[in-house]
Design an enzyme around this catalytic site. Structure first.
Site, PDB file in Angstrom:
ATOM      1  N   GLY A 167      38.269  19.622  30.930  1.00  0.00           N
ATOM      2  CA  GLY A 167      38.007  19.267  32.328  1.00  0.00           C
ATOM      3  C   GLY A 167      39.187  19.355  33.261  1.00  0.00           C
ATOM      4  O   GLY A 167      39.129  18.843  34.383  1.00  0.00           O
ATOM      5  N   TRP A 214      40.309  21.909  34.903  1.00  0.00           N
ATOM      6  CA  TRP A 214      39.998  22.688  36.113  1.00  0.00           C
ATOM      7  C   TRP A 214      39.190  21.813  37.088  1.00  0.00           C
ATOM      8  O   TRP A 214      39.394  21.872  38.290  1.00  0.00           O
ATOM      9  CB  TRP A 214      39.205  23.972  35.755  1.00  0.00           C
ATOM     10  CG  TRP A 214      40.117  25.088  35.297  1.00  0.00           C
ATOM     11  CD1 TRP A 214      41.353  24.946  34.769  1.00  0.00           C
ATOM     12  CD2 TRP A 214      39.870  26.496  35.375  1.00  0.00           C
ATOM     13  NE1 TRP A 214      41.894  26.176  34.469  1.00  0.00           N
ATOM     14  CE2 TRP A 214      41.004  27.151  34.833  1.00  0.00           C
ATOM     15  CE3 TRP A 214      38.820  27.281  35.809  1.00  0.00           C
ATOM     16  CZ2 TRP A 214      41.104  28.533  34.748  1.00  0.00           C
ATOM     17  CZ3 TRP A 214      38.917  28.669  35.722  1.00  0.00           C
ATOM     18  CH2 TRP A 214      40.050  29.293  35.197  1.00  0.00           C
ATOM     19  N   ASP A 261      29.857  22.454  29.790  1.00  0.00           N
ATOM     20  CA  ASP A 261      30.533  22.990  28.598  1.00  0.00           C
ATOM     21  C   ASP A 261      29.713  22.633  27.366  1.00  0.00           C
ATOM     22  O   ASP A 261      28.903  21.711  27.380  1.00  0.00           O
ATOM     23  CB  ASP A 261      31.934  22.402  28.451  1.00  0.00           C
ATOM     24  CG  ASP A 261      32.815  23.236  27.526  1.00  0.00           C
ATOM     25  OD1 ASP A 261      33.718  23.932  28.039  1.00  0.00           O
ATOM     26  OD2 ASP A 261      32.584  23.210  26.303  1.00  0.00           O
ATOM     27  N   ASP A 296      24.895  24.976  26.790  1.00  0.00           N
ATOM     28  CA  ASP A 296      25.379  26.333  26.486  1.00  0.00           C
ATOM     29  C   ASP A 296      25.081  27.204  27.701  1.00  0.00           C
ATOM     30  O   ASP A 296      23.913  27.332  28.103  1.00  0.00           O
ATOM     31  CB  ASP A 296      24.637  26.841  25.244  1.00  0.00           C
ATOM     32  CG  ASP A 296      25.082  28.230  24.837  1.00  0.00           C
ATOM     33  OD1 ASP A 296      25.794  28.882  25.628  1.00  0.00           O
ATOM     34  OD2 ASP A 296      24.718  28.656  23.724  1.00  0.00           O
ATOM     35  N   ASP A 306      36.180  29.731  32.617  1.00  0.00           N
ATOM     36  CA  ASP A 306      37.386  29.826  31.767  1.00  0.00           C
ATOM     37  C   ASP A 306      36.958  29.797  30.295  1.00  0.00           C
ATOM     38  O   ASP A 306      37.675  29.318  29.426  1.00  0.00           O
ATOM     39  CB  ASP A 306      38.298  28.620  32.074  1.00  0.00           C
ATOM     40  CG  ASP A 306      39.635  28.707  31.364  1.00  0.00           C
ATOM     41  OD1 ASP A 306      40.045  29.826  31.025  1.00  0.00           O
ATOM     42  OD2 ASP A 306      40.257  27.663  31.131  1.00  0.00           O
ATOM     43  N   LYS A 308      37.954  34.348  33.379  1.00  0.00           N
ATOM     44  CA  LYS A 308      38.980  34.794  32.415  1.00  0.00           C
ATOM     45  C   LYS A 308      38.400  35.966  31.616  1.00  0.00           C
ATOM     46  O   LYS A 308      37.241  35.929  31.217  1.00  0.00           O
ATOM     47  CB  LYS A 308      39.296  33.638  31.470  1.00  0.00           C
ATOM     48  CG  LYS A 308      40.255  33.990  30.362  1.00  0.00           C
ATOM     49  CD  LYS A 308      40.813  32.764  29.708  1.00  0.00           C
ATOM     50  CE  LYS A 308      39.835  32.157  28.720  1.00  0.00           C
ATOM     51  NZ  LYS A 308      40.348  30.904  28.164  1.00  0.00           N
TER      52      LYS A 308
HETATM   53  C1  LIG Z   1      39.748  27.209  27.391  1.00  0.00           C
HETATM   54  S1  LIG Z   1      38.488  26.076  27.290  1.00  0.00           S
HETATM   55  C2  LIG Z   1      38.201  25.692  28.952  1.00  0.00           C
HETATM   56  C3  LIG Z   1      39.264  24.829  29.519  1.00  0.00           C
HETATM   57  C4  LIG Z   1      38.909  24.315  30.868  1.00  0.00           C
HETATM   58  N1  LIG Z   1      38.917  25.353  31.865  1.00  0.00           N
HETATM   59  C5  LIG Z   1      39.867  23.236  31.285  1.00  0.00           C
HETATM   60  O1  LIG Z   1      40.598  23.446  32.237  1.00  0.00           O
HETATM   61  O2  LIG Z   1      39.887  22.160  30.688  1.00  0.00           O
HETATM   62  C6  LIG Z   1      37.109  27.046  26.875  1.00  0.00           C
HETATM   63  C7  LIG Z   1      35.851  26.295  26.729  1.00  0.00           C
HETATM   64  O3  LIG Z   1      34.781  27.200  26.676  1.00  0.00           O
HETATM   65  C8  LIG Z   1      33.718  26.517  26.068  1.00  0.00           C
HETATM   66  N2  LIG Z   1      32.614  27.421  25.719  1.00  0.00           N
HETATM   67  C9  LIG Z   1      32.644  28.463  24.901  1.00  0.00           C
HETATM   68  N3  LIG Z   1      31.433  29.032  24.808  1.00  0.00           N
HETATM   69  C10 LIG Z   1      30.609  28.323  25.599  1.00  0.00           C
HETATM   70  C11 LIG Z   1      29.238  28.409  25.921  1.00  0.00           C
HETATM   71  N4  LIG Z   1      28.494  29.373  25.393  1.00  0.00           N
HETATM   72  N5  LIG Z   1      28.736  27.503  26.753  1.00  0.00           N
HETATM   73  C12 LIG Z   1      29.507  26.540  27.276  1.00  0.00           C
HETATM   74  N6  LIG Z   1      30.794  26.414  27.019  1.00  0.00           N
HETATM   75  C13 LIG Z   1      31.349  27.287  26.185  1.00  0.00           C
HETATM   76  C14 LIG Z   1      34.353  25.852  24.895  1.00  0.00           C
HETATM   77  O4  LIG Z   1      33.604  24.746  24.486  1.00  0.00           O
HETATM   78  C15 LIG Z   1      35.702  25.428  25.513  1.00  0.00           C
HETATM   79  O5  LIG Z   1      35.712  24.080  25.842  1.00  0.00           O
END
Ligand SMILES: C[S@@+](CC[C@H](N)C(=O)[O-])C[C@H]1O[C@@H](n2cnc3c(N)ncnc32)[C@H](O)[C@@H]1O
Length: 844
Positions: free
Chosen positions: A56, A58, A76, A92, A117, A157
């Protein structure tokens, strides 16, 4: 530029620390901060959707930066702890349910900014990750097109992969400005890049192919340059290969199996492709259908074709053979210039490359078969010979019988003819109980041929392994003193345990000279036996026939009352045997067996000190370490069995009582000793124990590294009794309780000096006592005076502190003008010492 570490502490870079300081949940916060600093989209947004928002950070940045009363929705897969002014939920982003939930929250509103992201669980295969990430981006874009307001911003990203350009192409179709950037807080080692898409075009209808991963990321068969098309046409799209070059490792190459059959360079194909396909629909190849139907195209072949990258030499051979058969069937096998009847030209039959290949393969196969047959035969022969020797050792047969039994075709080639025995010096070895040595390590007649015939590749591999092993040994001995000590010990073991005492060797040599015929070899043994059994002092004789180490082992206190060396009992039979002039071999054997039995427990337990213990758990490892420390630290102390003949000779001088001071240091040896001492085990038991599956190992042709490894593990696991273990433990406790070497040395020096003073005093008082010129009373007074003077402690010499100044030194290195003890210090230290003294004085 220093490359940041990707794992471990490398993660704890300045952004990580800064994030901690500022209370952001992830260092990723700074990526958004930096992107926003460049493009300023957050300040202008009132509604924001953060896809893949956990944990969280961002959302935190958005909540801080966006105007008051803005709406922030974060989603997320992972739960997100509550963030002020932010709605978060778990879902998802690729599902409709997620879309519906977002809609519920947004109601009729549209987002000014959509952030993404997301990263799928990275860590499996990079290629796989990159692809799923690209797919996730497309899913996020799909949501963005649903919820973005016209002119809105989409920040995502992307990983730099082969799909990167395809994604950019799609972004460009939907946004007026697309820019890719890498914020400073994004690690250099990371392939991630951020794409900021501004000015959403909000078309009324979006072609579903724009957002369909299958279309967007489809491999293009026709790389015709066509870039102008604004209308999305995946068939004609050309991927602009700019930026990173695509490495081969992310490419998956496939070709129809029929192509492999037709090619003239099958090896190159096998080397470059990932898969040979039988997919007729995809390839539309009739030859493929025929190939598919061939009985030669077995399931195994199909499996091999599935993934060429995992195949070994054997499988490649299989494929090549299959190819040759298929070529034959399809008529590719030979290219012949056929008769041209009308021209009447000469017919030349040209062997094709494939035919040559096949011949080569056949030849190779024949060679291999022949080699393995020879190897098998050699092994069998060795085994047979070994069995014979064991039989002989166990009185089941005699060399005479063996000689009669083993009539080679020309009476020469068997090692077991007496002549051969004589040549190899085998009888001597048998007589010495060195059965292992009889294993024919060299077979001169065949050896060279064998080498020639052996598989060259295998030889090369063996050589490489040997070289690697010696490199490893060198490296290890350079860096590890313990290893060096162990090796040195092992080498001397080889020379000590395996051989016999020098005396015996001498006699062996003498025997060797005599051994010119079958008969004389037997006579030699006879002499040897008589020599061993000479009535002079049989105990000494037998001891001398033991190795020094074995002799010392049995010299220990614990064996004092044990009849191991009390040979009377067996003397009877031995002397009796000596009388029987017709058959001397059993006598020899009796002694040999005894030797063998005496050696065996030691060579496996007692002497194997560290090695035996090593394999048996931590506590015993400690013992090993200790023993090795002892070896390096305990010069002049004999508590640990040392190896190396010279060392022994120098250090293991008999003690006053004529016994050698030697300790048992393994629990196995201690147990064995206790069992022997308490009568639980007899010499015969020891002999029996000596015969086990590890006794006669066939080391013929085995590489050193293998033998070393076997030495560590292939040894009998002897039982340990609680008493044995306790005794060793107690011993080690006492060992550990001793002071360190320096302290002990200092104490010894002190003792030595006291002894010297006493000696001096003794001499002086003797002189005084002998002096006839003075009265008895005076004599007594003088001696008392001398004694009280000697008992007085000398005042400690003051140590003078001298400030280090270069150049002010004499030839001996002593600072000029300084007498007595001195210590060189730097000026600072001297001042500090003075200051300390001053302070201490004040306090007082
Ligand atoms: C790099 S982290 C994001 C960090 C976030 N931007 C922050 O600032 O805290 C990537 C996230 O993508 C999520 N993610 C991956 N595939 C996903 C999906 N299909 N649906 C939702 N979230 C997903 C993962 O659970 C993970 O928490």
């Amino acid at each position: 530029m220093a490359v940041q570490k990707k794992h471990g502490k490398g993660r704890l870079d300045k952004w990580y620390k800064l994030a901690k300081e500022k209370g952001y949940r992830a260092r990723a916060a700074f990526k958004l901060i930096q992107l926003n600093r460049k493009y300023g989209f957050l300040e202008k947004s009132k509604v924001l959707l953060d896809l893949c928002a956990a944990p969280g950070s961002w959302c935190q940045v958005a909540a801080e930066t966006m105007p008051a009363n803005s709406m922030i929705v974060g989603v997320d897969l992972a739960p997100i702890k509550p963030i002020p002014r932010t709605i978060t939920f778990q879902s998802d982003i690729t599902t409709d349910k997620c879309r519906a939930t977002i809609r519920q929250h947004f109601k009729t509103w549209k987002a000014d900014t959509v952030l993404h992201d997301g990263a799928p669980n990275v860590g499996t295969a990079w290629v796989q990750d990159a692809f799923s990430q690209a797919e996730l981006v497309l899913q996020a874009l799909k949501l963005a097109t649903d919820f973005l307001i016209e002119g809105g911003t989409f920040v995502t990203k992307v990983f730099r992969s082969k799909d990167y350009n395809a994604l950019l192409w799609v972004f460009n179709q939907l946004f007026s400005k697309v820019e890719a950037t890498k914020p400073p807080s994004s690690r250099n080692v990371s392939a991630e890049i951020f794409v900021v898409c501004r000015g959403f075009k909000a078309p009324k209808r979006i072609d579903p192919k724009f957002l369909d991963p299958r279309s967007v990321f489809a491999e293009l068969s026709d790389p015709t340059p066509n870039n102008e098309a604004k209308v999305f046409n995946p068939e004609k799209k050309k991927r602009r290969r700019e930026g990173y070059e695509e490495g081969d490792y992310i490419q998956f190459r496939e070709a129809p199996a029929s192509e492999f059959i037709q090619t003239t360079d099958p090896i190159a194909m096998l080397g470059s492709l990932n898969k040979l396909s039988f997919d007729q629909q995809k390839n539309g190849d009739i030859a493929l259908a025929a190939l598919d139907r061939l009985p030669e195209t077995t399931d195994e072949i199909r499996k091999c074709c599935m993934d060429l990258k995992v195949l070994g030499r054997k499988e490649f051979r299989l494929l090549l053979r299959w190819r040759l058969k298929a070529r034959e069937i399809f008529g590719f096998a030979t290219k012949k210039k056929t008769h041209e009847d009308d021209g009447g030209e000469e017919v030349v039959k040209v062997e094709s490359m494939d035919e040559e290949l096949r011949i080569q393969e056949d030849l190779q196969r024949l060679n291999e078969n022949e080699n393995s047959r020879k190897k098998r035969e050699r092994r069998r022969e060795n085994e047979r010979k070994q069995k014979e020797i064991i039989r002989m050792q166990m009185h089941m047969t005699t060399p005479m019988e063996i000689g009669l039994e083993q009539k080679g075709p020309n009476g020469e080639d068997s090692m077991f003819t007496l002549a051969a025995v004589d040549r190899a010096g085998a009888i001597e070895k048998v007589a010495r109980g060195k059965m292992g040595l009889l294993v024919p390590t060299k077979e001169p007649s065949n050896h060279e041929d064998d080498i020639e015939e052996s598989d060259e590749e295998e030889d090369k591999l063996d050589e490489e392994l040997d070289a690697l092993y010696s490199q490893y040994q060198e490296r290890k001995s350079e860096s590890d003193a313990k290893y060096r000590a162990k090796r040195a010990r092992k080498e001397s073991h080889d020379g000590d345990w395996e051989g016999f005492s020098d005396r015996e060797n001498d006699s062996d040599e003498a025997l060797e000279q005599d051994h010119t015929s079958d008969e004389s070899s037997v006579e030699g043994d006879h002499d040897d036996a008589r020599h061993l059994l000479h009535p002079q002092s049989q105990d000494t004789q037998i001891k001398s026939s033991l190795t020094r180490r074995a002799a010392m082992f049995f010299d220990q206190e614990i064996f004092k009352d044990v009849g191991v060396l009390d040979i009377e009992e067996e003397n009877d039979s031995a002397v009796h045997l000596e009388d029987e002039e017709t058959d001397d071999r059993p006598a020899t054997r009796a002694v040999e067996e005894r030797n063998f039995a005496l050696q065996d427990p030691l060579s496996r337990d007692g002497t194997a000190d560290s090695q035996t213990v090593e394999s048996d758990g931590d506590s015993r490892d400690e013992m090993v370490d200790h023993s090795e420390d002892e070896i390096s630290n305990e010069e002049g102390n004999f508590e640990v069995v040392r190896s190396g003949a010279n060392e022994w000779e120098v250090q293991n001088e008999p003690q006053k009582d004529g016994r050698l001071d030697i300790d048992i240091i393994t629990a196995e040896a201690m147990t064995l000793a206790q069992q022997v001492a308490s009568g639980q085990k007899s010499t015969h038991d020891l002999m029996d124990d000596g015969f086990n599956k590890y006794t006669f190992r066939d080391t013929d042709g085995l590489p050193e590294w293998f033998l070393d490894d076997e030495d560590k593990h292939s040894r009998p696991q002897r039982p340990i009794t609680a008493a044995g273990a306790a005794a060793i433990k107690e011993k080690l406790r006492a060992l550990n309780a001793r002071p360190i070497k320096k302290v002990r040395e200092a104490k010894d020096r002190k003792k030595f000096k006291v002894a010297q003073r006493l000696e001096k005093l003794r001499k002086k008082s003797a002189l005084v006592a002998d002096d006839e010129g003075i009265s008895e009373k005076d004599k007594a007074q003088n001696i008392a005076k001398m004694m009280s003077k000697a008992a007085k402690k000398k005042p400690k010499q003051q140590v003078k502190l001298v400030v280090a100044k270069g150049g002010n030194r004499g030839i001996s290195g002593r600072p000029r003008g300084v007498k007595g003890k001195y210590k060189i210090v730097d000026a600072r230290l001297k001042k500090d010492v003075r200051a300390e003294k001053r302070l201490a004085k004040k306090k007082r």
